[in-house]
Design a protein around this motif. Sequence first.
Motif, PDB file in Angstrom:
ATOM      1  N   TYR A 240       0.828  -1.197   0.000  1.00 53.56           N
ATOM      2  CA  TYR A 240       0.000   0.000   0.000  1.00 53.56           C
ATOM      3  C   TYR A 240       0.871   1.259   0.000  1.00 53.56           C
ATOM      4  O   TYR A 240       0.682   2.158  -0.820  1.00 53.56           O
ATOM      5  CB  TYR A 240      -0.929  -0.012   1.216  1.00 53.56           C
TER       6      TYR A 240
ATOM      7  N   SER B 238      -6.277  -4.129  -4.820  1.00 51.46           N
ATOM      8  CA  SER B 238      -7.398  -4.378  -3.917  1.00 51.46           C
ATOM      9  C   SER B 238      -7.473  -5.856  -3.548  1.00 51.46           C
ATOM     10  O   SER B 238      -7.611  -6.214  -2.373  1.00 51.46           O
ATOM     11  CB  SER B 238      -8.713  -3.970  -4.569  1.00 51.46           C
TER      12      SER B 238
ATOM     13  N   MET C 253      -4.687  -6.749  -1.153  1.00 51.78           N
ATOM     14  CA  MET C 253      -4.885  -6.258   0.214  1.00 51.78           C
ATOM     15  C   MET C 253      -5.949  -7.084   0.934  1.00 51.78           C
ATOM     16  O   MET C 253      -5.780  -7.449   2.097  1.00 51.78           O
ATOM     17  CB  MET C 253      -5.324  -4.788   0.200  1.00 51.78           C
ATOM     18  N   ILE C 254      -7.048  -7.374   0.229  1.00 48.21           N
ATOM     19  CA  ILE C 254      -8.114  -8.171   0.850  1.00 48.21           C
ATOM     20  C   ILE C 254      -7.566  -9.551   1.233  1.00 48.21           C
ATOM     21  O   ILE C 254      -7.763 -10.027   2.352  1.00 48.21           O
ATOM     22  CB  ILE C 254      -9.311  -8.310  -0.101  1.00 48.21           C
TER      23      ILE C 254
ATOM     24  N   ASN D  13      -5.231  -9.381   4.231  1.00 45.23           N
ATOM     25  CA  ASN D  13      -5.930  -9.137   5.494  1.00 45.23           C
ATOM     26  C   ASN D  13      -6.645 -10.386   5.984  1.00 45.23           C
ATOM     27  O   ASN D  13      -6.592 -10.717   7.172  1.00 45.23           O
ATOM     28  CB  ASN D  13      -6.927  -7.985   5.343  1.00 45.23           C
TER      29      ASN D  13
ATOM     30  N   MET E 297     -14.836  -5.684   6.232  1.00 48.72           N
ATOM     31  CA  MET E 297     -13.523  -6.269   5.953  1.00 48.72           C
ATOM     32  C   MET E 297     -13.040  -5.857   4.563  1.00 48.72           C
ATOM     33  O   MET E 297     -11.890  -5.457   4.372  1.00 48.72           O
ATOM     34  CB  MET E 297     -13.647  -7.787   6.041  1.00 48.72           C
ATOM     35  N   LEU E 298     -13.952  -5.927   3.596  1.00 42.32           N
ATOM     36  CA  LEU E 298     -13.581  -5.557   2.232  1.00 42.32           C
ATOM     37  C   LEU E 298     -13.215  -4.077   2.164  1.00 42.32           C
ATOM     38  O   LEU E 298     -12.202  -3.706   1.579  1.00 42.32           O
ATOM     39  CB  LEU E 298     -14.731  -5.857   1.263  1.00 42.32           C
TER      40      LEU E 298
ATOM     41  N   VAL F 101     -12.257  -2.031   4.495  1.00 44.89           N
ATOM     42  CA  VAL F 101     -11.031  -1.680   5.213  1.00 44.89           C
ATOM     43  C   VAL F 101      -9.807  -2.066   4.394  1.00 44.89           C
ATOM     44  O   VAL F 101      -8.799  -1.356   4.377  1.00 44.89           O
ATOM     45  CB  VAL F 101     -11.014  -2.373   6.593  1.00 44.89           C
ATOM     46  N   SER F 102      -9.903  -3.195   3.690  1.00 42.60           N
ATOM     47  CA  SER F 102      -8.720  -3.680   2.973  1.00 42.60           C
ATOM     48  C   SER F 102      -8.410  -2.868   1.726  1.00 42.60           C
ATOM     49  O   SER F 102      -7.255  -2.615   1.412  1.00 42.60           O
ATOM     50  CB  SER F 102      -8.924  -5.140   2.567  1.00 42.60           C
ATOM     51  N   VAL F 103      -9.450  -2.489   0.999  1.00 42.29           N
ATOM     52  CA  VAL F 103      -9.214  -1.820  -0.282  1.00 42.29           C
ATOM     53  C   VAL F 103      -8.674  -0.410  -0.038  1.00 42.29           C
ATOM     54  O   VAL F 103      -9.217   0.331   0.772  1.00 42.29           O
ATOM     55  CB  VAL F 103     -10.527  -1.763  -1.087  1.00 42.29           C
ATOM     56  N   PRO F 104      -7.589  -0.048  -0.720  1.00 39.16           N
ATOM     57  CA  PRO F 104      -7.000   1.272  -0.498  1.00 39.16           C
ATOM     58  C   PRO F 104      -7.960   2.405  -0.852  1.00 39.16           C
ATOM     59  O   PRO F 104      -8.789   2.255  -1.752  1.00 39.16           O
ATOM     60  CB  PRO F 104      -5.798   1.302  -1.443  1.00 39.16           C
ATOM     61  N   SER F 105      -7.830   3.525  -0.174  1.00 35.14           N
ATOM     62  CA  SER F 105      -8.794   4.613  -0.340  1.00 35.14           C
ATOM     63  C   SER F 105      -8.785   5.169  -1.759  1.00 35.14           C
ATOM     64  O   SER F 105      -9.811   5.612  -2.258  1.00 35.14           O
ATOM     65  CB  SER F 105      -8.485   5.730   0.652  1.00 35.14           C
ATOM     66  N   TYR F 106      -7.627   5.121  -2.427  1.00 37.00           N
ATOM     67  CA  TYR F 106      -7.620   5.722  -3.766  1.00 37.00           C
ATOM     68  C   TYR F 106      -8.470   4.926  -4.744  1.00 37.00           C
ATOM     69  O   TYR F 106      -8.957   5.464  -5.732  1.00 37.00           O
ATOM     70  CB  TYR F 106      -6.204   5.936  -4.299  1.00 37.00           C
ATOM     71  N   VAL F 107      -8.644   3.630  -4.464  1.00 31.54           N
ATOM     72  CA  VAL F 107      -9.491   2.841  -5.356  1.00 31.54           C
ATOM     73  C   VAL F 107     -10.931   3.357  -5.302  1.00 31.54           C
ATOM     74  O   VAL F 107     -11.594   3.502  -6.334  1.00 31.54           O
ATOM     75  CB  VAL F 107      -9.413   1.350  -4.998  1.00 31.54           C
TER      76      VAL F 107
END
Lengths: 512, 327
Positions: free
Chosen positions: A439, A486, A489-490, A493, B146-147, B149-155
């Motif tokens: 990230y 994405s 990251m998922i 986690n 969960m999804l 939180v994981s996905v970066p904010s820029y996405v």
Amino acid sequence: MEYGNMPKEKFVFAVREGKIADKKLDTKPVGYFRDAMRRFKKNKSSVAAAIIILILFLFAFIVPLTSNYTVDDRDGYYKMVLPKSKLFAWAGWDGCTEQSESQAGYDYYGGIGVEYGSSAIRKMRGREIDPNTGNPIYTLYVDSYEKVGFIYVDLTEDEYAALKQYQNDTGIHVVYPMPANYKTNFVAVTNGANLWYKLADESDKSSGEARDHDEEGNPIYTPDYLTKKNINYGKYDSLRLAIPGDGDGGQYYVYAVGNQTGYHLRVLYKEYYNYINGHYATHLFGANQHGQDIFVCLAYGARLSFLLAISVSLINLVIGVVYGAMEGYYGGTVDLILERVTEILDGVPFIVVAALFQMHLAKKVGPIPSLLFAFITTGWIGIAYRVRTQFYRFKNQEYVLAARTLGASDRRLIFRHIFPNAIGTIITGTILIIPYCFYSESMLTYLGIVNLETSGVTSVGTMLSHGQTYLSTTPHILLFPALFISLLMIAFNLFGNGLRDAFNPSLRGADE
Amino acid sequence: MFKYVMKRILLMIVTFFIIATICFVLIKLLPLPAVKAQGRDVNLVEQKRELMGYNKPILTQYWIYWKNVFHFGGGDSKGWSPDFGVGEQMYISLPVFDVIKEKLPYTIVVNLYSILIAIPIGLLLGIYAALRKNKWQDHVVSTAVMLVVSVPSYVYAFLVQYFLCFKTGWFPLTVASRETTTFFSMAMFKSMFPAILSLCFATIANLCRFTRAELSEVLTGDYLLLARTKGLTKNQAITRHALRNAMVPILPMILGEFIGILGGSLIIEGIFGIPGIGKLYITSIGLRDYNFFMALTFFYTLINLSANLVVDLSYGFIDPRIKMGAK
């Protein structure tokens, strides 16, 4: 009865013969890791996440080795072509897009491919008349690869000869006749090589509207090639197309025009590309604005990130464990001083650390090592904190005190007696550094604070920033890198949660 | 209590000054960027640098820097009038402090909106999930969280920009100018909405996750059983006992978020072209404008430290049972 001074003779062995032993256990002992593994396997989503991570990992390391393309392959003509997959073409993954065009655009795209028996227009989706102007508007389904069509190339004598030889050997047409207006076309429009037919307005080379149309507005193309009396003009003695008009009245179509350095030719780009590169262009994830293959770029970027993240987490593991153990085990003044150091390091926003490292070191050691240093400078704090907590919990437990009484050294106490208790949280913490690295790295390169784009290297963040510029027109440039990060990251986690539950069942469901 | 708070604040200030010193030295060790000759008198700039003490030893410069920062009563104002130097590569010759002052409101407004939207939604979702724990509603919320939180904010930012700005054209691409409208007008809100929305997701998800965890732990407490036994309805027990206790760790987190809004989001500001300080900071790194870089580095460090401090201290204020400073 007095217990103080019993005579020696009163002591008798309970069992004289044979050994006293516990019954041997029939079951096999289950170790810590085996136990954790068993628990982990029960967690379906974490197992799925682990498989996804494995796939992404293999993707990152195998694709760069097996692909036709590399990061450095930049094709100026196949810029921003759309994703195309042979397997999923039926699902719309075919490199085509719908666009609305005027009559000129319809003629232009329709004209591409007539000479070699194909068409850039895959389907005509509709034709409407603009009520205001009365001009037709076409909705076309255009192949983004085919629409490149023809280009002009300048070849040297040897390259020209080799190309003719290739044509003779394979029977594949690469060279096509020169349009009569090639000189102006060449200057005026980049894809002027596609204007091979009689235009409605000869002086307007940027329009592309054909001279004749039928009642329904479909163009009737009349070839408008350069002709000479000499059939071998430009020393062209290779394949000729069976186009009507070639040779009429002793005039032959011209396939090559000599100039100072060699020959000026009009070639079909997809065949020419195949001739040069040995394969046709199909970009699974499309290409970006530099003509790079996104699929391969993504694999290169992911490989760099994986290497970076894994080395960062390993180095941080070592530093964090040693540091945390020192803090937790010695406590007191040592802890106080070391805690202040972490507090100071933790107080600096990571972006500042990364920027300073780039400013100071990027020129000396390169941007990747300086990014690595930035990650290492603050990345171990989390692990050190976990280890420290575990040490505070265990260092005063009876078994440790007993070991100390028996004379165990500090090192033995730390690594043999206390440290194994912290292994679970340490592994979880180390694994979770990896997505954090992904990230941060993508963020820093996206923002342009770190520039990793040199020859042979790219990063996911760089690809994101490339794609952002063209988000409104060609979102696929952005889609795949964003999807990749994405998913990663998922998966990490989920995997991390599964690991934590497996190693510390008591923490199940709690968020760390 | 008071003593402990003072001690923590003092420690924070010391930490801040150590970090500031390290950053100052590191930045000053860098070679000065060449003066852009285009349209500027090189000698004039060199003279100005001489005047500002750029050629003196770093420690002397450090002293001058803080003297200028803690400058009171300069010009026509009587109060604090700090001087962080002037822009050299960007906003050339404009005082750094004035530019930051101008940009800060954009950052604050965007983040304020996003937090004000996120807090109620996050809390409600979290409470809902906790009350329906291990039922399908909880699973849906938890999976979604969960999804998210994981996905970066820029996405999210890309998604929002593509669908709300490009595809449907409901929202403008850039933020409304301050000349035409005020900060809290509808037009401004509308132009900021894509950014606000993108910022919301992560805050909602974090808050929801945290609330769910805390509340579901509180709900298993014995005193809740007692409350039910003595005749309270389920709703009464939850609102009067469970929620109040669950708020103890949640409120500090919200407080921390509020301080964090000063810093804003570097990436979201870049994507949506919000002229806030996040964007200013990125530009200053890109263009190597050290005066801006230094002032903003100090600013971000200060925010970072004070957010941590406030979160730590607020535990004690909200719940006196937590004794502060005790080991």
